[in-house]
Scaffold this motif. Structure first.
Motif, PDB file in Angstrom:
ATOM      1  N   ARG A 144      68.310   0.109 -19.425  1.00  0.00           N
ATOM      2  CA  ARG A 144      68.705  -0.641 -20.611  1.00  0.00           C
ATOM      3  C   ARG A 144      67.630  -0.483 -21.676  1.00  0.00           C
ATOM      4  N   ILE A 145      68.043  -0.182 -22.875  1.00  0.00           N
ATOM      5  CA  ILE A 145      67.132   0.030 -24.001  1.00  0.00           C
ATOM      6  C   ILE A 145      67.402  -1.058 -25.027  1.00  0.00           C
ATOM      7  N   SER A 146      66.362  -1.777 -25.409  1.00  0.00           N
ATOM      8  CA  SER A 146      66.491  -2.822 -26.421  1.00  0.00           C
ATOM      9  C   SER A 146      65.769  -2.379 -27.686  1.00  0.00           C
ATOM     10  N   LEU A 147      66.526  -2.168 -28.750  1.00  0.00           N
ATOM     11  CA  LEU A 147      65.910  -1.801 -30.027  1.00  0.00           C
ATOM     12  C   LEU A 147      65.207  -2.987 -30.666  1.00  0.00           C
ATOM     13  N   ALA A 148      65.458  -4.175 -30.165  1.00  0.00           N
ATOM     14  CA  ALA A 148      64.700  -5.336 -30.628  1.00  0.00           C
ATOM     15  C   ALA A 148      63.280  -5.297 -30.071  1.00  0.00           C
ATOM     16  N   GLN A 149      63.103  -4.636 -28.896  1.00  0.00           N
ATOM     17  CA  GLN A 149      61.788  -4.557 -28.270  1.00  0.00           C
ATOM     18  C   GLN A 149      61.099  -3.212 -28.500  1.00  0.00           C
ATOM     19  N   ILE A 150      61.896  -2.142 -28.642  1.00  0.00           N
ATOM     20  CA  ILE A 150      61.336  -0.816 -28.928  1.00  0.00           C
ATOM     21  C   ILE A 150      61.869  -0.407 -30.295  1.00  0.00           C
ATOM     22  N   PRO A 151      61.206  -0.817 -31.374  1.00  0.00           N
ATOM     23  CA  PRO A 151      61.775  -0.690 -32.719  1.00  0.00           C
ATOM     24  C   PRO A 151      61.624   0.705 -33.320  1.00  0.00           C
ATOM     25  N   VAL A 152      62.233   1.712 -32.694  1.00  0.00           N
ATOM     26  CA  VAL A 152      62.185   3.061 -33.255  1.00  0.00           C
ATOM     27  C   VAL A 152      63.044   3.107 -34.513  1.00  0.00           C
ATOM     28  N   ASP A 153      62.773   4.089 -35.360  1.00  0.00           N
ATOM     29  CA  ASP A 153      63.599   4.258 -36.553  1.00  0.00           C
ATOM     30  C   ASP A 153      64.968   4.813 -36.187  1.00  0.00           C
ATOM     31  N   ALA A 154      65.029   5.599 -35.098  1.00  0.00           N
ATOM     32  CA  ALA A 154      66.314   6.150 -34.665  1.00  0.00           C
ATOM     33  C   ALA A 154      66.218   6.553 -33.200  1.00  0.00           C
ATOM     34  N   LEU A 155      67.347   6.458 -32.505  1.00  0.00           N
ATOM     35  CA  LEU A 155      67.431   7.015 -31.156  1.00  0.00           C
ATOM     36  C   LEU A 155      68.731   7.800 -31.039  1.00  0.00           C
ATOM     37  N   VAL A 156      68.736   8.762 -30.111  1.00  0.00           N
ATOM     38  CA  VAL A 156      69.921   9.603 -29.930  1.00  0.00           C
ATOM     39  C   VAL A 156      70.377   9.542 -28.475  1.00  0.00           C
ATOM     40  N   VAL A 157      71.705   9.580 -28.283  1.00  0.00           N
ATOM     41  CA  VAL A 157      72.291   9.589 -26.946  1.00  0.00           C
ATOM     42  C   VAL A 157      73.531  10.472 -26.928  1.00  0.00           C
ATOM     43  N   SER A 158      73.906  10.921 -25.722  1.00  0.00           N
ATOM     44  CA  SER A 158      75.194  11.561 -25.463  1.00  0.00           C
ATOM     45  C   SER A 158      75.941  10.681 -24.472  1.00  0.00           C
ATOM     46  N   PHE A 159      77.164  10.299 -24.786  1.00  0.00           N
ATOM     47  CA  PHE A 159      77.878   9.356 -23.938  1.00  0.00           C
ATOM     48  C   PHE A 159      78.330   9.955 -22.616  1.00  0.00           C
ATOM     49  N   TYR A 160      78.574  11.272 -22.568  1.00  0.00           N
ATOM     50  CA  TYR A 160      78.984  11.866 -21.293  1.00  0.00           C
ATOM     51  C   TYR A 160      77.861  11.801 -20.272  1.00  0.00           C
ATOM     52  N   LYS A 161      76.626  11.716 -20.734  1.00  0.00           N
ATOM     53  CA  LYS A 161      75.521  11.561 -19.789  1.00  0.00           C
ATOM     54  C   LYS A 161      75.399  10.120 -19.300  1.00  0.00           C
ATOM     55  N   MET A 162      75.987   9.193 -20.033  1.00  0.00           N
ATOM     56  CA  MET A 162      75.925   7.793 -19.643  1.00  0.00           C
ATOM     57  C   MET A 162      77.054   7.420 -18.688  1.00  0.00           C
ATOM     58  N   PHE A 163      78.311   7.841 -19.016  1.00  0.00           N
ATOM     59  CA  PHE A 163      79.421   7.467 -18.143  1.00  0.00           C
ATOM     60  C   PHE A 163      80.466   8.572 -18.015  1.00  0.00           C
ATOM     61  N   GLY A 164      80.107   9.799 -18.310  1.00  0.00           N
ATOM     62  CA  GLY A 164      80.914  10.954 -17.921  1.00  0.00           C
ATOM     63  C   GLY A 164      82.066  11.334 -18.821  1.00  0.00           C
ATOM     64  N   PHE A 165      82.642  10.379 -19.534  1.00  0.00           N
ATOM     65  CA  PHE A 165      83.780  10.655 -20.404  1.00  0.00           C
ATOM     66  C   PHE A 165      83.713   9.718 -21.600  1.00  0.00           C
ATOM     67  N   PRO A 166      83.911  10.263 -22.803  1.00  0.00           N
ATOM     68  CA  PRO A 166      84.292  11.642 -23.113  1.00  0.00           C
ATOM     69  C   PRO A 166      83.085  12.508 -23.391  1.00  0.00           C
ATOM     70  N   THR A 167      83.264  13.824 -23.231  1.00  0.00           N
ATOM     71  CA  THR A 167      82.291  14.761 -23.769  1.00  0.00           C
ATOM     72  C   THR A 167      82.607  14.944 -25.254  1.00  0.00           C
ATOM     73  N   GLY A 168      81.649  15.468 -25.992  1.00  0.00           N
ATOM     74  CA  GLY A 168      81.906  15.740 -27.405  1.00  0.00           C
ATOM     75  C   GLY A 168      81.645  14.583 -28.340  1.00  0.00           C
ATOM     76  N   ILE A 169      81.020  13.503 -27.853  1.00  0.00           N
ATOM     77  CA  ILE A 169      80.625  12.390 -28.722  1.00  0.00           C
ATOM     78  C   ILE A 169      79.219  11.924 -28.339  1.00  0.00           C
ATOM     79  N   GLY A 170      78.371  11.848 -29.338  1.00  0.00           N
ATOM     80  CA  GLY A 170      77.042  11.271 -29.180  1.00  0.00           C
ATOM     81  C   GLY A 170      76.829  10.266 -30.289  1.00  0.00           C
ATOM     82  N   ALA A 171      75.620   9.743 -30.381  1.00  0.00           N
ATOM     83  CA  ALA A 171      75.352   8.748 -31.422  1.00  0.00           C
ATOM     84  C   ALA A 171      73.916   8.837 -31.897  1.00  0.00           C
TER      85      ALA A 171
END
Length: 478
Positions: free
Chosen positions: A218-245
């Motif tokens: 679990r990542i809390s941006l309230a506690q780790i105040p980076v300017d930006a973070l990146v993720v891919s959702f298929y690596k988190m729960f497998g579906f869908p591929t082709g979307i990140g944030a």
């Protein structure tokens, strides 16, 4: 609870594999991509067959329905990462796409710096080309060596590098740490020793690569105040591929908008044609993936259930057991001689030092990855293609190579010096790298047991000769 999830949502792992006599498939490549829970697919299929969704760039009922789902997905992401109101979300094709957006829009110029770790994914390494185009300095924090074991960077060395390259007043520099290495299993220091907090205090903008960290932490941006973070959702729960944030501070996003002159459909309101005038309304690349975004909301809801606090505990137990057992396997002698010889496997990545004992506990130093090499009786590494083939014959899905992380692989193998010999246009040697075993949401004890059974076969001379024969035949190396 995790066992129940395995039985209900990963039933396909218990089906007989085609062309193999294996009763089950063993998936231990969660860093490559998580396995989707079957309930997530059923729920999304039901939603699609029950609704009419249109392109969000309209005021029709179908478009407004899609737009509502987009906003719900955006709010679900912000809630999941405990983001204050100062953050927003830009949906991208994947984590790499999010990193590219930042790299191409960041206003690098002479006197600026781009600071990153040697143990960075190539998608982070790629930002250095934008930095060099702007005549900014590119500075790597060393990985491995005497000061820092198992491929990770040393916190004091990292702070020193940030201090030496501190951005002068009025300039802009970017620091891009890795939340969890996809090969060394090392987490970026957090808590009171957060390298992010230290970098921000010096005036750096901070960009966290959380693609490998988010699936099991679990990542809390309230506690780790980076300017930006990146993720891919298929690596988190497998579906869908082709979307990140790209989860980003609104102020930082405004700065990036001014540095990115390119625009596309969906990111611009008014364009003078012919002419030079245009009015931007967002950052991104064309029409959003509005048919799949509802699955993001569902996937994050699944990860937000009461199961997740048990996941770090489960993975910590599995990893301790796997490392302990696989490190003890020794080669047997020839033709039935059971005298123990040299070890079969050498674990190179960071090992968990902490033993978790209750739900909700986390390990701030390691994830659920093993990077290792498998050795012959003479102590020489087996060819990676042989290891990959023999594992596949046992129904085991794992990963071999550099994992798009050449700096981390070089640090683990102790060959950083050879990096200076890499030439422009050169190709990666086929057998350079490690074997990666990574665990995740669907992992259980049977997966670890089957990996250990396969490793014990490698220790048996007769079994190993048969594996070698099949590999030579399949690969036409004979």
């Amino acid at each position: 609870m995790i066992d129940t999830l395995r039985r209900s949502d990963y039933t396909r792992l218990s089906r007989t594999l085609p062309n193999l006599s294996k009763e089950t498939e063993t998936y231990v490549d969660y860093m490559g991509g998580s396995l989707y829970p079957e309930s997530l697919i059923r729920a999304h299929t039901k939603y699609l067959t029950s609704n009419v969704l249109g392109n969000t760039h309209s005021i029709s009922a179908s478009s407004q329905r899609s737009l509502k789902q987009v906003e719900e997905a955006r709010m679900a992401v912000l809630k999941f990462f405990d983001a204050p109101q100062s953050y927003t979300v830009v949906f991208t094709p994947n984590a790499s796409g999010a990193l590219k957006l930042v790299g191409e829009a960041y206003q690098f110029s002479r006197g600026d710096s781009f600071i990153l770790c040697e143990d960075s994914h190539n998608s982070v390494n790629g930002i250095r080309e934008f930095a060099r185009r702007g005549e900014a300095s590119v500075v790597y924090i060393p990985a491995g060596g005497q000061a820092s074991q198992e491929g990770a960077f040393n916190l004091n060395e990292a702070k020193e590098a940030l201090l030496i390259n501190k951005p002068p007043q009025g300039t802009s520099s970017l620091f891009a740490p890795t939340g969890l290495s996809n090969i060394t299993n090392a987490k970026c220091p957090g808590g009171d020793n957060s390298i992010v907090t230290f970098a921000r205090s010096l005036g750096y903008h901070t960009l966290l690569d959380a693609a490998a960290l988010a699936p099991t932490s679990r990542i809390s941006l309230a506690q780790i105040p980076v300017d930006a973070l990146v993720v891919s959702f298929y690596k988190m729960f497998g579906f869908p591929t082709g979307i990140g944030a790209l989860v980003i501070r609104k102020g930082f996003l405004r700065m990036l908008k001014s540095g990115r002159p390119w625009f596309s459909g969906g990111t611009v309101d008014v364009v003078q044609v012919p002419g030079k005038v245009y009015t931007m309304k967002g950052v991104g690349d064309g029409t959003i993936n509005y048919l799949l975004l509802p699955a993001i909301t569902s996937g994050l809801q699944l990860l937000s259930t009461d199961d997740l606090p048990y996941l770090p505990l489960r993975l910590n137990c599995l990893l301790h057991h796997l490392i302990t057992e696989i490190s003890q396997i020794r080669h047997h002698g020839q033709d039935g001689d059971m005298k123990e010889g040299s070890r079969v496997c050498r674990v190179l990545s960071r090992k968990p030092k902490k033993t978790l004992k209750s739900p909700g506990e986390t390990d701030d130093e390691t994830g659920a990855i093993i990077a290792c090499v498998f050795l012959s009786e003479a102590g020489e590494p087996f060819p990676l293609s042989f290891i990959a083939h023999s594992a596949a014959q046992e129904g085991i899905s794992l990963r071999t190579g550099c994992m798009c992380n050449p700096g981390g692989a070089a640090a683990l193998l102790g060959i950083q010096g050879s990096m200076k010999d890499v030439e422009e246009g050169g190709l990666m040697r086929e057998e350079l790298g490690v074997v990666r075993i990574s665990l995740g949401l669907g992992s259980d004890w049977s997966d670890v047991w089957r990996v250990l059974q396969w490793a014990r076969k490698l220790s048996d001379a007769r079994e190993r000769r048969e594996m070698w024969r099949r590999w030579l035949e399949t690969d036409n190396r004979g």
